[in-house]
Design an enzyme around this catalytic site. Structure first.
Site: not given
Ligand code: CAA
Length: 393
Positions: A127, A132, A158, A240, A279, A336, A363-364, A367
Site C-alpha cells: 500500500e 517494506s 503489476t 520465499d 584490460q 559502459q 518483492e522486497g 534492505e
Molecule cells: N515463511 C513463513 N512464515 C513467515 C515468513 C516466511 N518467510 N516470514 C515471516 N513469517 C511469519 C513469522 O513467523 C510470523 O509468524 P508468527 O505470528 O507465528 O510469529 C509472522 O509471519 C510475522 O512475521 P514477522 O514478525 O517477521 O513480520 P514483520 O512485520 O517483522 O515483517 C518482513 C517481516 C520480512 C519485513 C516483511 O514485512 C517483508 O517481507 N516485507 C517486504 C514486503 C514485500 O516483499 N513486498 C513485496 C510485494 S509483492 C510484489 O512486489 C509483487 C510485484 O508486483 C512484482
C-alpha cells in the site's frame, strides 16, 4: 554433487530460449517506447505452458518445480524483463497461494484458468504507506453476512486493470497485527473495485502497474483463501518462492546485457585494434561473467532446495539480493563497454539498465532481503545448526 541441469530441463531451456528470442525480444523495444500490456505474446506464452509450470497437472499445470521455473524465467527475462515480471507474478504468487491454501473448489475454479494463461493473476499486498513494512497495511476486511467487505487501496500492482484475478491481503482484526491479516480472491469486474492510471515508471513499461482501490467490495466466504488471520504468513511463505523468480529474472536481464557487451567488445575497433584487447574492457567483462555465474548458482540452488522440500527463506533472499545487485552491476558495466551507444535508445543497453533497477525494490527491497537473511542467521545460531531445514520440521 551434480551441477548439470537434467536433460529434460535443458531441452525446455532450448525451446523457451528459441521462443523468447524469436517472439518476445523483437517486440521489447517497441513495448518500452509505447507501453501496453503485451497480450499477444502473453497468449503465446500461455500456449507454451509458461504460466502453469509449477501448478499440479490435475489443475492444468505442468507439475514441475522451482528449478524449471527459474530456468525458463531467465530465458524470458533475457528477451524482455516485463514479460518475465508478468510471468513471475501470475505463476509465483497467486497460483502458489491457491495450491497451498485453496480449498478443492477454489483450486478447481481458478487454477486451470491461471495455469493456461487465459487468466493473468495479480498480488495485492503493498500500500502507499506500507511497502517494506507490509504488516502495516490498512485495507480492511469487515465481516458481513455471507462474507466480507473490502475497503482500502493497494499500490504498485503489476497487471492492475489487466489481470483477471487479484489476491488481496486485508486485515479483519487490526489489533492482531500480522495475525489479523487474511487473504481474499477478487475477480476483475467485481463491484466496488477500481484502478488508478498506469504508473509512469523508469523501466519495465509493459508490465503495467496501477493502484487498486476497494470501496465496499463484497467478497463471499468462498473467496477467502486459507484460514482467517493466516494471510500474512501465507504471503511471506509464498514470497520465499517468488523471490527466487525475481533472482532468475535478474540473471536473465544481466545475461542479455553481458552477451551484448561481449559481442560489442569483439567487433568495436579503437586505436587500431578490437577493444577486447584492452584490460579496461576485458576486466569488467571478467567481473560481469563471474558475478553472473555466482548469481545463477545461488538462484538455482535456492530453487533446487525448494523442490526438495526445504524452507528457503534465507536462500531465496540471498539469491534475490545478490542477483538483483548483480543485474545492476552488469547492466551498468555493459552500458559502459558500449560508451555513448550504450546511452542511446538505438541500443538495448539503456533499457536493460532501467529494467534491472526495480529488481532491487520489488518483492522486497535489498534492505529487506538483508533483514530476512540476518534474522535467519540468528535463528540458525539459536538452533545451533547451519543450513536449510525441511519445511515441515
Ligand atoms: N515463511 C513463513 N512464515 C513467515 C515468513 C516466511 N518467510 N516470514 C515471516 N513469517 C511469519 C513469522 O513467523 C510470523 O509468524 P508468527 O505470528 O507465528 O510469529 C509472522 O509471519 C510475522 O512475521 P514477522 O514478525 O517477521 O513480520 P514483520 O512485520 O517483522 O515483517 C518482513 C517481516 C520480512 C519485513 C516483511 O514485512 C517483508 O517481507 N516485507 C517486504 C514486503 C514485500 O516483499 N513486498 C513485496 C510485494 S509483492 C510484489 O512486489 C509483487 C510485484 O508486483 C512484482
Amino acid at each position: 554433487m551434480e551441477f548439470a541441469l537434467p536433460e529434460e530441463l535443458l531441452a525446455m531451456q532450448r525451446t523457451v530460449r528459441a521462443f523468447a528470442q524469436s517472439e518476445i525480444a523483437p517486440v521489447a523495444a517497441e513495448l518500452d517506447r509505447d507501453p501496453r500490456f503485451p497480450w499477444p505474446t502473453l497468449r503465446r506464452m500461455g500456449e507454451l505452458g509458461l504460466f502453469g509450470l509449477t501448478t499440479p497437472e490435475e489443475h492444468g499445470g505442468a507439475g514441475l518445480g522451482s528449478l524449471a521455473s527459474a530456468v525458463t524465467l531467465e530465458e524470458v527475462a533475457a528477451a524482455d524483463a516485463s514479460h518475465a515480471t508478468i510471468m513471475s507474478v501470475t505463476s509465483g504468487l497467486p497460483q502458489t497461494l491457491l495450491v497451498q491454501a485453496g480449498s478443492r473448489e477454489q483450486r478447481e475454479r481458478w487454477l486451470p484458468r491461471l495455469a493456461s494463461g487465459s487468466w493473468i493473476g495479480a498480488f495485492c499486498l503493498s500500500e502507499a504507506h506500507a511497502g517494506s513494512d507490509a504488516a502495516a497495511l490498512r485495507t480492511r476486511a469487515r465481516k458481513v453476512p455471507g462474507g466480507f467487505e473490502l475497503d482500502g487501496s493497494k499500490a504498485w500492482i503489476t497487471g492492475g486493470g489487466e489481470a483477471h484475478l487479484y489476491i488481496v491481503l486485508a486485515s479483519s482484526d487490526p489489533a492482531a497485527g500480522a495475525r489479523g491479516i487474511s487473504a481474499f480472491v477478487v475477480e476483475l469486474g467485481q463491484e466496488g473495485m477500481s484502478f488508478g492510471a498506469p504508473e509512469a515508471k523508469l523501466g519495465q513499461h509493459a508490465a503495467v502497474t496501477t493502484s487498486v482501490t476497494f470501496e465496499g467490495c463484497f467478497v463471499g466466504d468462498d473467496q477467502r483463501l486459507g484460514a482467517e488471520g493466516q494471510g500474512f504468513v501465507m504471503a511471506m511463505s509464498s514470497l520465499d518462492g517468488a523471490r527466487i523468480g525475481i533472482a532468475a529474472q535478474s540473471v536473465g536481464i544481466a545475461r542479455a546485457a553481458f552477451d551484448a557487451a561481449l559481442a560489442y567488445a569483439d567487433e568495436r575497433q579503437a586505436f587500431g585494434v578490437s577493444v577486447r584487447e584492452f584490460q579496461g574492457v576485458s576486466f569488467p567483462l571478467a567481473d560481469m561473467a563471474t558475478r553472473l555465474e555466482a548469481a545463477r548458482l545461488l538462484t538455482l540452488r535456492a530453487a533446487w532446495l525448494r523442490d526438495r522440500g526445504y524452507r528457503v527463506t534465507k536462500e531465496a533472499s540471498m539469491a534475490k539480493l545478490y542477483a538483483s545487485e548483480t543485474a545492476a552491476f552488469v547492466t551498468d558495466a555493459a552500458l559502459q563497454v558500449f560508451g555513448a551507444y550504450g546511452y542511446s535508445r538505438d541500443y538495448p543497453l539503456e533499457r536493460y539498465y532501467r529494467d534491472a533497477r526495480v529488481t532491487r525494490i520489488y518483492e522486497g527491497t535489498s534492505e529487506i532481503q538483508r533483514v530476512v537473511i540476518g534474522r535467519q542467521l540468528y535463528r540458525e545460531l539459536e538452533r545451533g545448526s547451519r543450513g536449510p531445514v525441511l519445511a515441515d520440521e
